[in-house]
Each structure stands twice: as structure tokens, then as C-alpha cells.
Design a protein around this motif. Structure first.
Motif, PDB file in Angstrom:
ATOM      1  N   SER A 116       0.843  -1.194   0.000  1.00  0.00           N
ATOM      2  CA  SER A 116       0.000   0.000   0.000  1.00  0.00           C
ATOM      3  C   SER A 116       0.878   1.244   0.000  1.00  0.00           C
ATOM      4  O   SER A 116       1.988   1.236   0.539  1.00  0.00           O
ATOM      5  N   VAL A 135       0.217   5.315   0.832  1.00  0.00           N
ATOM      6  CA  VAL A 135      -0.699   6.368   1.249  1.00  0.00           C
ATOM      7  C   VAL A 135      -0.013   7.714   1.057  1.00  0.00           C
ATOM      8  O   VAL A 135       1.113   7.920   1.525  1.00  0.00           O
ATOM      9  N   THR A 178      -4.777   6.455  -1.613  1.00  0.00           N
ATOM     10  CA  THR A 178      -4.012   5.217  -1.487  1.00  0.00           C
ATOM     11  C   THR A 178      -3.919   4.486  -2.815  1.00  0.00           C
ATOM     12  O   THR A 178      -4.893   4.417  -3.566  1.00  0.00           O
TER      13      THR A 178
END
Length: 120
Positions: free
Chosen positions: A20, A22, A77
Motif C-alpha cells: 500500500s 498512502v 491510497t
């Protein structure tokens, strides 16, 4: 601008992992986002990217068929889904933000990397 990558770890060959990224500090939804990686002793290389809307992906040849990228703009994200991982995929993975809506290989911001280790 800060890009925080996470999700790295140790996985066995053939396994899967999702990273991920962000973003904070600027508008995320109107720029392309990508992932790069750097293996030990090698130069950083492009892996995959996605345009601002999430509809157009860009792949390095080695990523086709095994890696996918997606994004949720409302969450700032982006995700990198990796499957059928091989020991050769071992590297530090970096997320990056481009300078426009489509990916052009021009990185405006880099995130700190997350280490992915694939054991044989």
C-alpha cells in the motif's frame, strides 16, 4: 508531500503480497502513481504505474500477468498486488507520484521503500 509505503515482508516463492502507498500533503487524485523497486546491488527499476483515474495501467514486462496496481482516490491510497512471487522479486519497493495525470516516467515525489523478501 509524503508517500508512505507499507505491506512488505517475507513470503515464500509462489506466494502473494499486497503493498500500500498512502499519500498526504497534496492532491492525490489528479496525478499518476507508480511503483519502483531496487534489488541488492542493482539499479532502481520501474515496476508498474496507474493513471489518475485508475483506468490505465502501465507495466514493466516482468510485471505483466503477475502484478496489478489499483488506487482509491478517496483514500489517497494506491496498491500493488503481487502474485506468483519469485526470489528475483526480492527488493525494496518504492511508491512514486508522477507530475501529471498520465504516467510519463517523471517522478515528482518518492516515498520511502518497503522491503519484500521472497524465499525459495
Amino acid at each position: 508531500v509524503q508517500l508512505q509505503a507499507s505491506g512488505g515482508g517475507l513470503v515464500q516463492a509462489g506466494g502473494s503480497l499486497r503493498l500500500s502507498c498512502v499519500a498526504s500533503g497534496r492532491t492525490f487524485k489528479d496525478v499518476a502513481v507508480g511503483w519502483f523497486r531496487q534489488a541488492p546491488g542493482k539499479e532502481r527499476e520501474f515496476v508498474i504505474a496507474i493513471n489518475w483515474s485508475g483506468h490505465i495501467p502501465y507495466y514493466a514486462d516482468f510485471a505483466k500477468g503477475r502484478f496489478t496496481i489499483s488506487r482509491v482516490n478517496s483514500k489517497n491510497t494506491a496498491y500493488l498486488q503481487m502474485s506468483s512471487l519469485e526470489p528475483e522479486d526480492t527488493a525494496v519497493y518504492y511508491c512514486a507520484m508522477g507530475d501529471r495525470g498520465s504516467w510519463t516516467d517523471r517522478v515528482r515525489y518518492w516515498g520511502k521503500g518497503t522491503l519484500v523478501t521472497v524465499s525459495s
